[in-house]
Design a protein around this motif. Structure first.
Motif, PDB file in Angstrom:
ATOM      1  N   ARG A  76      20.782  13.419  33.431  1.00 18.31           N
ATOM      2  CA  ARG A  76      19.774  14.333  33.976  1.00 18.31           C
ATOM      3  C   ARG A  76      18.366  13.765  33.897  1.00 18.31           C
ATOM      4  O   ARG A  76      17.475  14.193  34.619  1.00 18.31           O
ATOM      5  CB  ARG A  76      19.849  15.677  33.281  1.00 18.31           C
ATOM      6  N   LYS A  77      18.153  12.782  33.031  1.00 16.27           N
ATOM      7  CA  LYS A  77      16.837  12.146  32.919  1.00 16.27           C
ATOM      8  C   LYS A  77      16.593  11.140  34.040  1.00 16.27           C
ATOM      9  O   LYS A  77      15.454  10.788  34.316  1.00 16.27           O
ATOM     10  CB  LYS A  77      16.706  11.422  31.578  1.00 16.27           C
ATOM     11  N   ILE A  78      17.663  10.678  34.665  1.00 16.74           N
ATOM     12  CA  ILE A  78      17.567   9.642  35.685  1.00 16.74           C
ATOM     13  C   ILE A  78      17.187  10.277  37.023  1.00 16.74           C
ATOM     14  O   ILE A  78      17.712  11.314  37.399  1.00 16.74           O
ATOM     15  CB  ILE A  78      18.904   8.888  35.820  1.00 16.74           C
ATOM     16  N   GLU A  79      16.298   9.632  37.756  1.00 15.01           N
ATOM     17  CA  GLU A  79      15.911  10.126  39.073  1.00 15.01           C
ATOM     18  C   GLU A  79      17.093  10.030  40.030  1.00 15.01           C
ATOM     19  O   GLU A  79      17.955   9.162  39.892  1.00 15.01           O
ATOM     20  CB  GLU A  79      14.736   9.324  39.622  1.00 15.01           C
ATOM     21  N   ALA A  80      17.109  10.906  41.027  1.00 21.35           N
ATOM     22  CA  ALA A  80      18.247  11.017  41.947  1.00 21.35           C
ATOM     23  C   ALA A  80      18.571   9.686  42.622  1.00 21.35           C
ATOM     24  O   ALA A  80      19.738   9.295  42.691  1.00 21.35           O
ATOM     25  CB  ALA A  80      17.977  12.091  42.987  1.00 21.35           C
ATOM     26  N   ASN A  81      17.587   8.986  43.124  1.00 19.62           N
ATOM     27  CA  ASN A  81      17.841   7.708  43.815  1.00 19.62           C
ATOM     28  C   ASN A  81      18.440   6.684  42.867  1.00 19.62           C
ATOM     29  O   ASN A  81      19.382   5.968  43.219  1.00 19.62           O
ATOM     30  CB  ASN A  81      16.556   7.154  44.418  1.00 19.62           C
ATOM     31  N   ASP A  82      17.894   6.599  41.679  1.00 23.04           N
ATOM     32  CA  ASP A  82      18.402   5.643  40.695  1.00 23.04           C
ATOM     33  C   ASP A  82      19.817   6.000  40.273  1.00 23.04           C
ATOM     34  O   ASP A  82      20.669   5.126  40.115  1.00 23.04           O
ATOM     35  CB  ASP A  82      17.489   5.591  39.466  1.00 23.04           C
ATOM     36  N   LEU A  83      20.073   7.295  40.110  1.00 21.09           N
ATOM     37  CA  LEU A  83      21.403   7.743  39.716  1.00 21.09           C
ATOM     38  C   LEU A  83      22.423   7.406  40.800  1.00 21.09           C
ATOM     39  O   LEU A  83      23.508   6.905  40.508  1.00 21.09           O
ATOM     40  CB  LEU A  83      21.400   9.245  39.442  1.00 21.09           C
ATOM     41  N   GLU A  84      22.059   7.656  42.049  1.00 21.88           N
ATOM     42  CA  GLU A  84      22.963   7.350  43.161  1.00 21.88           C
ATOM     43  C   GLU A  84      23.285   5.857  43.199  1.00 21.88           C
ATOM     44  O   GLU A  84      24.436   5.465  43.376  1.00 21.88           O
ATOM     45  CB  GLU A  84      22.313   7.788  44.474  1.00 21.88           C
ATOM     46  N   GLU A  85      22.274   5.036  42.991  1.00 22.31           N
ATOM     47  CA  GLU A  85      22.480   3.588  42.993  1.00 22.31           C
ATOM     48  C   GLU A  85      23.383   3.164  41.833  1.00 22.31           C
ATOM     49  O   GLU A  85      24.307   2.366  42.010  1.00 22.31           O
ATOM     50  CB  GLU A  85      21.134   2.867  42.886  1.00 22.31           C
ATOM     51  N   GLN A  86      23.162   3.728  40.654  1.00 23.99           N
ATOM     52  CA  GLN A  86      23.988   3.389  39.496  1.00 23.99           C
ATOM     53  C   GLN A  86      25.439   3.812  39.704  1.00 23.99           C
ATOM     54  O   GLN A  86      26.362   3.067  39.370  1.00 23.99           O
ATOM     55  CB  GLN A  86      23.431   4.055  38.235  1.00 23.99           C
ATOM     56  N   GLU A  87      25.642   5.006  40.264  1.00 25.28           N
ATOM     57  CA  GLU A  87      27.003   5.486  40.506  1.00 25.28           C
ATOM     58  C   GLU A  87      27.705   4.618  41.552  1.00 25.28           C
ATOM     59  O   GLU A  87      28.889   4.319  41.426  1.00 25.28           O
ATOM     60  CB  GLU A  87      26.980   6.953  40.936  1.00 25.28           C
ATOM     61  N   TYR A  88      26.966   4.204  42.584  1.00 21.86           N
ATOM     62  CA  TYR A  88      27.536   3.325  43.606  1.00 21.86           C
ATOM     63  C   TYR A  88      27.980   2.002  42.979  1.00 21.86           C
ATOM     64  O   TYR A  88      29.091   1.521  43.229  1.00 21.86           O
ATOM     65  CB  TYR A  88      26.512   3.078  44.720  1.00 21.86           C
ATOM     66  N   LEU A  89      27.105   1.413  42.165  1.00 22.44           N
ATOM     67  CA  LEU A  89      27.445   0.140  41.523  1.00 22.44           C
ATOM     68  C   LEU A  89      28.623   0.301  40.567  1.00 22.44           C
ATOM     69  O   LEU A  89      29.512  -0.550  40.521  1.00 22.44           O
ATOM     70  CB  LEU A  89      26.235  -0.426  40.778  1.00 22.44           C
ATOM     71  N   LEU A  90      28.645   1.398  39.830  1.00 23.78           N
ATOM     72  CA  LEU A  90      29.750   1.647  38.909  1.00 23.78           C
ATOM     73  C   LEU A  90      31.068   1.758  39.669  1.00 23.78           C
ATOM     74  O   LEU A  90      32.071   1.151  39.288  1.00 23.78           O
ATOM     75  CB  LEU A  90      29.489   2.924  38.105  1.00 23.78           C
ATOM     76  N   ASP A  91      31.070   2.511  40.781  1.00 14.60           N
ATOM     77  CA  ASP A  91      32.278   2.626  41.600  1.00 14.60           C
ATOM     78  C   ASP A  91      32.687   1.278  42.173  1.00 14.60           C
ATOM     79  O   ASP A  91      33.877   0.946  42.216  1.00 14.60           O
ATOM     80  CB  ASP A  91      32.066   3.631  42.740  1.00 14.60           C
ATOM     81  N   THR A  92      31.711   0.485  42.612  1.00 14.33           N
ATOM     82  CA  THR A  92      32.001  -0.839  43.166  1.00 14.33           C
ATOM     83  C   THR A  92      32.676  -1.714  42.113  1.00 14.33           C
ATOM     84  O   THR A  92      33.683  -2.368  42.392  1.00 14.33           O
ATOM     85  CB  THR A  92      30.705  -1.513  43.656  1.00 14.33           C
ATOM     86  N   TYR A  93      32.138  -1.718  40.910  1.00 11.70           N
ATOM     87  CA  TYR A  93      32.716  -2.521  39.833  1.00 11.70           C
ATOM     88  C   TYR A  93      34.112  -2.021  39.469  1.00 11.70           C
ATOM     89  O   TYR A  93      35.028  -2.805  39.234  1.00 11.70           O
ATOM     90  CB  TYR A  93      31.820  -2.511  38.600  1.00 11.70           C
TER      91      TYR A  93
END
Length: 105
Positions: free
Chosen positions: A57-74
């Protein structure tokens, strides 16, 4: 006002006292947080998951989306998630379900 090495002793004392008060407040807040986690745990909530939610919840929406995308990719690269092209497209899945209904009728 007394000066030591160009510094005001009174100003220094004020800063130190403010920092001491803030440290005490921080300690009290940390104890309050610990109590809330214990209460949540007592009501069946997983503390580790709650901490992760707070972190997210501390992470900004854009950053969170990018992190989730990278996590799914990995995860996909490691075989922990199905490949995107392995799952049927939504339209194709609807057509297959429709044709199965027709066959059953």
């Amino acid at each position: 006002m007394t000066f030591y090495g160009g510094l005001s002793a009174e100003h220094l004392k004020q800063y130190v006292e403010r920092l001491e008060r803030l440290e005490e407040e921080k300690k009290n807040i940390a104890e309050d947080i610990k109590e809330v986690f214990a209460e949540a745990k007592g009501n069946g909530f997983d503390v580790k998951t709650l901490r992760e939610i707070l972190k997210i919840r501390k992470i900004e929406a854009n950053d969170l989306e990018e992190q989730e995308y990278l996590l799914d990719t990995y995860k996909r690269a490691l075989g922990m998630l199905p490949e995107l092209d392995e799952s049927p497209a939504p339209e194709k899945a609807k057509e297959e379900a429709k044709s199965e209904e027709e066959v059953a009728a």
